[in-house]
Design an enzyme around this catalytic site. Structure first.
Site, PDB file in Angstrom:
ATOM      1  N   GLU A 163       0.835  -1.212   0.000  1.00  0.00           N
ATOM      2  CA  GLU A 163       0.000   0.000   0.000  1.00  0.00           C
ATOM      3  C   GLU A 163       0.866   1.258   0.000  1.00  0.00           C
ATOM      4  O   GLU A 163       0.530   2.258  -0.629  1.00  0.00           O
ATOM      5  CB  GLU A 163      -0.946   0.025   1.211  1.00  0.00           C
ATOM      6  CG  GLU A 163      -1.892  -1.167   1.307  1.00  0.00           C
ATOM      7  CD  GLU A 163      -3.022  -1.152   0.273  1.00  0.00           C
ATOM      8  OE1 GLU A 163      -3.011  -0.294  -0.640  1.00  0.00           O
ATOM      9  OE2 GLU A 163      -3.913  -2.014   0.379  1.00  0.00           O
ATOM     10  N   ALA A 164       1.995   1.193   0.706  1.00  0.00           N
ATOM     11  CA  ALA A 164       2.887   2.356   0.744  1.00  0.00           C
ATOM     12  C   ALA A 164       3.511   2.602  -0.629  1.00  0.00           C
ATOM     13  O   ALA A 164       3.758   3.747  -1.010  1.00  0.00           O
ATOM     14  CB  ALA A 164       3.972   2.147   1.795  1.00  0.00           C
TER      15      ALA A 164
END
Length: 527
Positions: A163-164
């Site tokens: 997600e990062a």
């Protein structure tokens, strides 16, 4: 398998984490669409190049590897020593190319948050993230076998890696937590970004005339809706990496791609014709004056109504006309200052009815190369075509939600932009401080929430000019800003960006400077 990408929690800093995420993004990027990095098109991806592994360690003796599917940036398996574990929904080819020298096991749950949260018996909002959580995840997965805890630790790893990599907003949150050594739980904004990655990616790639086929509803940190339906919406800049959905029609295909591959590749539909409002100067809407649809009636800027009404709704047709109630937005002529009117599409001069909406919020009539402009800052002013100077009064954003996007803006050293009288500088971020809240308007202006008649303005058009707050009623080029995915806040007219002078916040000055991409030019909307 080329270089394994590595991150160690030992002596980790927000800088070492940033380098890890940047290396991961670079490895996952297959190209650019609308200037935004996108994962490889699965039809052009050979199975043997489809997986990469990331090594996460606490020390030389304590480490695991996560296997990532390049086609969606998702964790599909992990290796601990000479054993590896594959999520139930991992593609069949994953075990052929990932962790081949190990004993491979299949987990009895898949990698969706629904399944992982069910097994973990906790939601993402309840599971703390940060260095401590990652350390624990690595050391547990080395030998742990409890499904509940495996699911919980995978939720940590997926968010801090996959997600990062997808979102600048999420990598920023993790970076701050590492720098301040405090755990954090995902807020409404972060969860909504995670849940809408495919929708946002699709919106960007399928956009027609700068407009998404369907609005995407994100949430702000205090759980208010943030409706995104245009490429020009300032929140789109938090996307670091998109899922590949389709190639924009007539995108310049790379000549290196073999024909047969291009034919297999998915092309976005160009049939889609959104009906939207067009917001511009001071957040006003493009409006057919007095609901009159007779030929030659003028088009004005009027406050956007509470309800969607016909005389403020425009269909962006694939023939490049923009129509309200079936009639065409038409320029009266091809000279600067000519007014814009509503006219019957069949009897109007065709070239006078064609418009292109650019990715930067410019609406241009190709024949004259003049742009739609709101010369008057007051309600009811007639719209005209003018020479394009990228003025604030020539900035537009399509979509049914034309309200400003209210957010704080973080920059160098994770400090936030703060209004102080007519000046602006950086201060420690504080969500409750009104002077750190900014309203980002449809016209590209950035206004202090304390007084929305004041806009961020560069004092001059030259390098080093200070950026201050000045009256928005000027509608200048020095008041129109674009939030770009490289993190810059860009001025179209000057081809320069906002820059923290000499990377020294104590100088209390933000200036105009050519883009070089160092940290003192990188900004982020914090929702």
């Amino acid at each position: 398998q080329d270089q394994v990408i590595k991150f160690t929690t030992e002596g980790a800093t927000s800088q070492s984490y940033k380098q890890f995420i940047e290396a991961l993004r670079q490895r996952l990027t297959g190209g650019l669409i609308h200037g935004i990095p996108v994962l490889p098109d699965p039809t052009t991806l050979q199975e043997r190049n489809r997986y990469i592994s990331v090594e996460l360690s606490n020390s030389d003796t304590e480490s695991i590897e996560a296997g990532i599917d390049v086609s969606n940036a998702y964790v599909v398996a992990y290796r601990a020593g000479n054993r590896s574990y594959f999520l139930r929904d991992a593609p069949t080819s994953a075990s052929r190319y990932l962790f081949t020298g190990t004993q491979q096991y299949s987990l009895r749950f898949n990698g969706s948050y629904i399944d992982l949260e069910r097994l973990a018996r906790q939601t993402r909002q309840q599971i703390p993230l940060g260095l401590q959580a990652l350390r624990h995840a690595i050391s547990f997965l080395q030998s742990g076998t409890d499904d509940q805890e495996i699911a919980r630790t995978l939720i940590v790893i997926i968010q801090m890696a996959s997600e990062a990599a997808r979102y600048r907003f999420i990598s920023y949150r993790v970076g701050v937590s590492i720098r301040t050594n405090t755990a954090f739980q995902p807020d409404a904004a972060m969860i909504s970004l995670e849940n809408n990655w495919d929708n946002l990616s699709g919106g960007v790639q399928q956009s027609v005339q700068d407009t998404f086929p369907n609005a995407v509803t994100l949430r702000s940190v205090n759980n208010q809706p943030v409706i995104v339906d245009s490429l020009t919406h300032q929140s789109v800049a938090v996307l670091a990496l998109m899922l590949f959905v389709c190639n924009p029609p007539n995108a310049n295909q790379s000549p290196l791609l073999i024909r047969s591959i291009v034919e297999k590749s998915k092309i976005c539909s160009s049939r889609y014709e959104p009906t939207v409002r067009i917001g511009g100067r001071n957040g006003m809407c493009v409006d057919v004056y007095d609901d009159g649809y007779h030929n030659g009636n003028r088009i004005i800027a009027w406050k956007c109504k509470d309800r969607l009404e016909e005389n403020q709704l425009w269909t962006l047709k694939s023939d490049k006309t923009i129509r309200s109630n079936g009639k065409c937005l038409t320029t009266e002529g091809y000279a600067p200052g000519n007014y814009v009117m509503i006219y019957d599409c069949t009897s109007a001069v065709a070239e006078a009815t064609y418009w292109e909406i650019w990715d930067n919020g410019t609406i241009i009539n190709p024949k004259s190369a003049l742009v739609l402009s709101a010369e008057s800052s007051s309600m009811g002013g007639t719209l005209t075509v003018q020479t394009n100077e990228y003025l604030m009064r020539q900035g537009w954003r399509t979509g049914n939600n034309t309200s400003p996007f209210v957010t704080s803006i973080s920059g160098y050293s994770d400090l936030c932009m703060q209004a102080q009288g007519s000046n602006v500088w950086l201060a420690y971020c504080d969500n409750n401080k009104k002077e750190q809240q900014w309203a980002l308007y449809t016209d590209g202006s950035i206004r202090s929430v304390q007084n929305t008649n004041n806009c961020l303005t560069s004092k001059d058009h030259k390098q080093g000019s200070p950026i201050v707050l000045m009256a928005c009623s000027n509608g200048w080029a020095s008041q129109r800003w674009l939030f770009r995915n490289d993190g810059s806040i860009y001025n179209l007219h000057d081809d320069m960006v906002m820059d923290v002078k000499r990377s020294d916040p104590s100088l209390k000055e933000i200036i105009l400077h050519p883009y070089h991409g160092k940290p003192n030019q990188i900004w982020l909307t914090l929702f």
